[in-house]
Design a protein around this motif. Structure first.
Motif, PDB file in Angstrom:
ATOM      1  N   LEU A   9       0.763  -1.186  -0.215  1.00 35.59           N
ATOM      2  CA  LEU A   9       0.069   0.098   0.016  1.00 35.59           C
ATOM      3  C   LEU A   9       0.707   1.209  -0.003  1.00 35.59           C
ATOM      4  O   LEU A   9       0.206   2.254  -0.519  1.00 35.59           O
ATOM      5  N   ARG A  62     -17.185   0.620  14.803  1.00 33.28           N
ATOM      6  CA  ARG A  62     -16.438   1.925  14.589  1.00 33.28           C
ATOM      7  C   ARG A  62     -15.414   2.122  15.416  1.00 33.28           C
ATOM      8  O   ARG A  62     -14.232   2.567  15.394  1.00 33.28           O
ATOM      9  N   GLN A  94       0.213  10.045   6.672  1.00 36.20           N
ATOM     10  CA  GLN A  94       0.072   9.203   5.244  1.00 36.20           C
ATOM     11  C   GLN A  94      -0.416   8.097   5.459  1.00 36.20           C
ATOM     12  O   GLN A  94      -1.382   7.577   4.590  1.00 36.20           O
ATOM     13  N   ASP A 129      -3.924   7.817   6.639  1.00 35.65           N
ATOM     14  CA  ASP A 129      -5.006   8.279   5.535  1.00 35.65           C
ATOM     15  C   ASP A 129      -5.052   6.933   4.509  1.00 35.65           C
ATOM     16  O   ASP A 129      -6.302   6.781   4.310  1.00 35.65           O
ATOM     17  N   ILE A 130      -4.175   6.385   4.267  1.00 34.45           N
ATOM     18  CA  ILE A 130      -4.362   5.040   3.380  1.00 34.45           C
ATOM     19  C   ILE A 130      -4.987   4.089   4.074  1.00 34.45           C
ATOM     20  O   ILE A 130      -5.991   3.343   3.518  1.00 34.45           O
ATOM     21  N   ALA A 178      -7.535   4.407   6.629  1.00 39.00           N
ATOM     22  CA  ALA A 178      -8.491   4.932   6.826  1.00 39.00           C
ATOM     23  C   ALA A 178      -9.728   4.494   5.568  1.00 39.00           C
ATOM     24  O   ALA A 178     -10.822   4.436   5.822  1.00 39.00           O
ATOM     25  N   ASP A 179      -9.178   4.468   4.395  1.00 42.86           N
ATOM     26  CA  ASP A 179     -10.109   4.061   3.196  1.00 42.86           C
ATOM     27  C   ASP A 179     -10.625   2.536   3.321  1.00 42.86           C
ATOM     28  O   ASP A 179     -11.407   2.254   2.725  1.00 42.86           O
ATOM     29  N   PHE A 180     -10.030   1.715   4.313  1.00 46.12           N
ATOM     30  CA  PHE A 180     -10.292   0.553   4.550  1.00 46.12           C
ATOM     31  C   PHE A 180     -11.485   0.207   5.344  1.00 46.12           C
ATOM     32  O   PHE A 180     -12.085  -0.617   5.478  1.00 46.12           O
ATOM     33  N   HIS A 181     -11.902   1.535   6.122  1.00 41.29           N
ATOM     34  CA  HIS A 181     -12.909   1.500   7.081  1.00 41.29           C
ATOM     35  C   HIS A 181     -14.316   0.638   6.502  1.00 41.29           C
ATOM     36  O   HIS A 181     -14.858  -0.067   7.036  1.00 41.29           O
ATOM     37  N   GLY A 182     -14.814   1.208   5.307  1.00 42.43           N
ATOM     38  CA  GLY A 182     -15.764   0.553   4.623  1.00 42.43           C
ATOM     39  C   GLY A 182     -15.930  -1.052   4.389  1.00 42.43           C
ATOM     40  O   GLY A 182     -16.976  -1.440   4.213  1.00 42.43           O
ATOM     41  N   GLU A 183     -14.508  -1.360   4.186  1.00 42.14           N
ATOM     42  CA  GLU A 183     -14.545  -2.997   3.751  1.00 42.14           C
ATOM     43  C   GLU A 183     -14.394  -3.767   5.249  1.00 42.14           C
ATOM     44  O   GLU A 183     -14.431  -5.047   5.184  1.00 42.14           O
TER      45      GLU A 183
END
Ligand code: HEM
Length: 117
Positions: A53, A76, A102, A105-106, A108-113
């Motif tokens: 990543l 959550r 950084q 940030d990367i 955090a994008d996995f939150h929804g998964e």
């Protein structure tokens, strides 16, 4: 320099993720989820995933993020607890704050998964 370099390349990431695993292990808010987990594999796979990543020369070949976390019912609040564990690990490993942000940030994008599955 790249985020991969700022994290100390593969060795730095392996060390960082080892510190992360130790933080998780002492966190009563999330440890129950890991009771049946293969911790060596988790350490190996999360290191590989983070390496890929952040632009390192790694290929993550572990489980799909949605599939592996489905059935765990991760909240959550638990996700945020894991983020705190990672921040503690990054502080211990003296990762520069800009690199910390950084990486956060990367991830955090996995939150929804991961949350609510
Ligand atoms: C950004 C957040 C997260 C990322 C990038 C992530 C990534 C991963 C990866 C790469 C694996 C290994 C997959 C494999 O073995 O092939 C894994 C497994 C696992 N994750 Fe996550 N994870 C995240 C958040 C969480 C949270 C918040 C929890 C629980 C509170 C959690 C619980 C677990 C558990 C228990 C396993 C082990 C499953 C097993 O061995 O049976 N993860 N995760």
């Amino acid at each position: 320099s790249s985020l991969y370099q700022e994290l100390g390349e593969k060795e730095g990431i392996d060390d960082l993720m080892a510190a992360f695993v130790l933080e998780i292990a002492k966190d009563e808010r999330v440890i129950e989820h890991f009771e049946n987990a293969d911790i060596d594999r988790f350490h190996r796979m999360i290191s590989l995933h983070v390496c890929e990543l952040v632009g390192g020369p790694c290929t993550y070949d572990g489980a799909n993020m949605i599939e592996v976390h489905t059935g765990m019912g991760i909240t959550r609040t638990e996700f945020n607890a894991i983020v705190e564990n990672l921040i503690s690990a990054m502080e211990q490993q003296e990762v520069p704050v800009s690199a910390q942000n950084q990486l956060l940030d990367i991830l955090a994008d996995f939150h929804g998964e991961i949350v609510g599955r």
